[in-house]
Design a protein around this motif. Structure first.
Motif, PDB file in Angstrom:
ATOM      1  N   ILE A  25       0.856  -1.178   0.000  1.00 23.43           N
ATOM      2  CA  ILE A  25       0.000   0.000   0.000  1.00 23.43           C
ATOM      3  C   ILE A  25       0.898   1.235   0.000  1.00 23.43           C
ATOM      4  O   ILE A  25       1.756   1.385   0.864  1.00 23.43           O
ATOM      5  N   TYR A  26       0.699   2.118  -0.977  1.00 24.71           N
ATOM      6  CA  TYR A  26       1.493   3.337  -1.086  1.00 24.71           C
ATOM      7  C   TYR A  26       0.676   4.506  -0.531  1.00 24.71           C
ATOM      8  O   TYR A  26      -0.401   4.828  -1.039  1.00 24.71           O
ATOM      9  N   LEU A  27       1.177   5.133   0.536  1.00 24.04           N
ATOM     10  CA  LEU A  27       0.437   6.172   1.247  1.00 24.04           C
ATOM     11  C   LEU A  27       0.890   7.567   0.837  1.00 24.04           C
ATOM     12  O   LEU A  27       2.096   7.844   0.753  1.00 24.04           O
ATOM     13  N   MET A  28      -0.078   8.440   0.600  1.00 22.19           N
ATOM     14  CA  MET A  28       0.205   9.828   0.275  1.00 22.19           C
ATOM     15  C   MET A  28      -0.630  10.738   1.158  1.00 22.19           C
ATOM     16  O   MET A  28      -1.834  10.504   1.319  1.00 22.19           O
ATOM     17  N   GLU A  29      -0.003  11.753   1.720  1.00 18.52           N
ATOM     18  CA  GLU A  29      -0.759  12.818   2.382  1.00 18.52           C
ATOM     19  C   GLU A  29      -0.936  13.930   1.348  1.00 18.52           C
ATOM     20  O   GLU A  29       0.044  14.540   0.927  1.00 18.52           O
ATOM     21  N   PRO A  30      -2.185  14.213   0.928  1.00 11.84           N
ATOM     22  CA  PRO A  30      -2.385  15.098  -0.218  1.00 11.84           C
ATOM     23  C   PRO A  30      -2.418  16.588   0.104  1.00 11.84           C
ATOM     24  O   PRO A  30      -3.210  17.337  -0.480  1.00 11.84           O
ATOM     25  N   SER A  31      -1.583  17.042   1.016  1.00 12.09           N
ATOM     26  CA  SER A  31      -1.504  18.477   1.273  1.00 12.09           C
ATOM     27  C   SER A  31      -0.640  19.127   0.191  1.00 12.09           C
ATOM     28  O   SER A  31       0.193  18.468  -0.441  1.00 12.09           O
ATOM     29  N   ILE A  32      -0.830  20.412  -0.039  1.00 11.93           N
ATOM     30  CA  ILE A  32      -0.052  21.118  -1.062  1.00 11.93           C
ATOM     31  C   ILE A  32       1.440  21.024  -0.757  1.00 11.93           C
ATOM     32  O   ILE A  32       2.261  20.770  -1.639  1.00 11.93           O
ATOM     33  N   LEU A  33       1.801  21.218   0.519  1.00 19.71           N
ATOM     34  CA  LEU A  33       3.208  21.169   0.907  1.00 19.71           C
ATOM     35  C   LEU A  33       3.822  19.812   0.588  1.00 19.71           C
ATOM     36  O   LEU A  33       4.886  19.725  -0.046  1.00 19.71           O
ATOM     37  N   LYS A  34       3.154  18.735   1.031  1.00 22.23           N
ATOM     38  CA  LYS A  34       3.719  17.399   0.847  1.00 22.23           C
ATOM     39  C   LYS A  34       3.793  17.015  -0.639  1.00 22.23           C
ATOM     40  O   LYS A  34       4.782  16.419  -1.092  1.00 22.23           O
ATOM     41  N   LEU A  35       2.763  17.355  -1.401  1.00 22.26           N
ATOM     42  CA  LEU A  35       2.761  17.000  -2.821  1.00 22.26           C
ATOM     43  C   LEU A  35       3.796  17.794  -3.606  1.00 22.26           C
ATOM     44  O   LEU A  35       4.470  17.251  -4.481  1.00 22.26           O
ATOM     45  N   ASN A  36       3.946  19.073  -3.285  1.00 26.89           N
ATOM     46  CA  ASN A  36       4.942  19.878  -3.990  1.00 26.89           C
ATOM     47  C   ASN A  36       6.362  19.415  -3.670  1.00 26.89           C
ATOM     48  O   ASN A  36       7.250  19.444  -4.529  1.00 26.89           O
ATOM     49  N   LYS A  37       6.582  18.996  -2.430  1.00 31.30           N
ATOM     50  CA  LYS A  37       7.891  18.440  -2.080  1.00 31.30           C
ATOM     51  C   LYS A  37       8.170  17.176  -2.877  1.00 31.30           C
ATOM     52  O   LYS A  37       9.281  16.949  -3.351  1.00 31.30           O
ATOM     53  N   LEU A  38       7.134  16.361  -3.025  1.00 25.22           N
ATOM     54  CA  LEU A  38       7.286  15.128  -3.792  1.00 25.22           C
ATOM     55  C   LEU A  38       7.593  15.422  -5.248  1.00 25.22           C
ATOM     56  O   LEU A  38       8.504  14.840  -5.836  1.00 25.22           O
ATOM     57  N   MET A  39       6.836  16.340  -5.837  1.00 20.98           N
ATOM     58  CA  MET A  39       7.014  16.653  -7.244  1.00 20.98           C
ATOM     59  C   MET A  39       8.357  17.311  -7.523  1.00 20.98           C
ATOM     60  O   MET A  39       8.909  17.182  -8.614  1.00 20.98           O
ATOM     61  N   SER A  40       8.909  18.009  -6.522  1.00 17.30           N
ATOM     62  CA  SER A  40      10.215  18.641  -6.721  1.00 17.30           C
ATOM     63  C   SER A  40      11.329  17.618  -6.895  1.00 17.30           C
ATOM     64  O   SER A  40      12.408  17.923  -7.398  1.00 17.30           O
TER      65      SER A  40
END
Length: 324
Positions: A227-242
């Motif tokens: 199971i791949y877990l993501m917290e979909p906050s703007i901060l967390k997603l932008n860090k991931l995409m960076s």
């Protein structure tokens, strides 16, 4: 201007009275179609799916959807074929393909009135994952944080408590490379070095369920499912995409779960469209000191609980992504 790609349904499409900038016929790999049109400007593409090699394989549509703007494509399906079954249409919707029809009138309508997810969501079937494991009768489920601190540790603890309360069997939780489980003071919560995780899981292969916090573990082949877990906050997603533009592409066809999520169904639909990623389940922030019915629903979709036997669970499916 519009594009037509045709094959077996070429004669039918020849009667379509629209402006055409490019008209080709034949049979092509899905990747070839992507290459031909990824830099080509057009308003709409009418794609006779028989022009796609292996058009009965959903992966062909996923290739097209990942390489082209799928909202500009109308998929022309052969009436009565295997791709018109309820299962296949459900898979199309799950792949982000919303515009498809079996007749010319449907094409004309979709040219001016393209579908959104809401128009075709009724075709999407609820999914249940059957968790399997070759190590023994135990079901080994791994959890991995995709965004930073997505909550795998606390979620595993709560899932273990939920399973133990409903199953008359042992449930073991094991974490690799950390010692966070010790703070729960829970029975059957183990912490081991990353290099020892496989051997530790083997020790409990006769138990009912083993939940594994994989952390930095690279080899997860000992798990029946991950199971791949993501917290979909703007901060967390932008860090991931960076970390790279393809950060999310590696999650295609994986079991992706939003955790500690405040998104509603519309937000999730938008997220799936923008990320070209299918979300299996949406878990809100939870109180780890109390029973949470959403976890029973989640475990039911994983195939670990029979939620139909619990009327209270059925009456409180508030946070499930695929609620009816």
């Amino acid at each position: 201007m519009n594009v037509i790609i045709a094959n077996e349904q070429k004669d039918v499409l020849s009667n379509l009275d629209i402006d055409i900038i490019k008209n080709i016929s034949g049979e092509y790999e899905a990747s070839e179609i992507v290459e031909m049109f990824k830099s080509f400007f057009y308003n709409r593409m009418i794609l006779d799916v028989t022009a796609v090699k292996n058009y009965k394989n959903i992966d062909s549509y996923k290739t097209i959807a990942s390489g082209l703007d799928v909202d500009k494509i109308i998929f022309f399906l052969p009436k009565g074929s295997e791709v018109c079954t309820s299962n296949f249409l459900s898979n199309l919707v799950s792949s982000g393909v919303y515009n498809f029809t079996t007749n010319v009138e449907g094409i004309k309508y979709l040219l001016d009135n393209p579908n959104t997810y809401e128009n075709v969501s009724s075709l999407k079937k609820e999914e249940t994952v059957a968790v399997k494991n070759e190590m023994g009768i135990a079901k080994v489920i791994g959890f991995k944080d995709v965004t930073e601190h997505a909550g795998a540790t606390s979620l595993i603890y709560m899932l273990q408590q939920e399973l133990k309360s409903q199953l008359n069997s042992r449930v073991v939780a094991i974490e690799a490379g950390k010692n966070d489980f010790s703070y729960f003071n829970g029975k059957d919560m183990k912490s081991v070095a990353t290099e020892d995780i496989r051997n530790e899981v083997y020790k409990y292969s006769s138990d009912s369920i083993v939940l594994v916090d994989l952390n930095k573990t690279q080899d997860d082949s000992f798990c029946g499912e991950v199971i791949y877990l993501m917290e979909p906050s703007i901060l967390k997603l932008n860090k991931l995409m960076s970390a790279g533009v393809h950060s999310l592409s590696i999650l295609n066809n994986k079991i992706v779960v939003l955790n500690k999520s405040l998104l509603n169904n519309k937000d999730i639909n938008d997220f799936e469209y923008e990320a070209k990623l299918k979300i299996f389940y949406n878990i809100p922030p939870l109180n780890d000191r109390s029973k949470n019915s959403v976890l029973s629903d989640f475990l039911g979709k994983l195939g670990l609980l029979d939620i139909e036997k619990d009327k209270n669970v059925n009456n409180n499916k508030v946070f499930g992504l695929f609620r009816r």
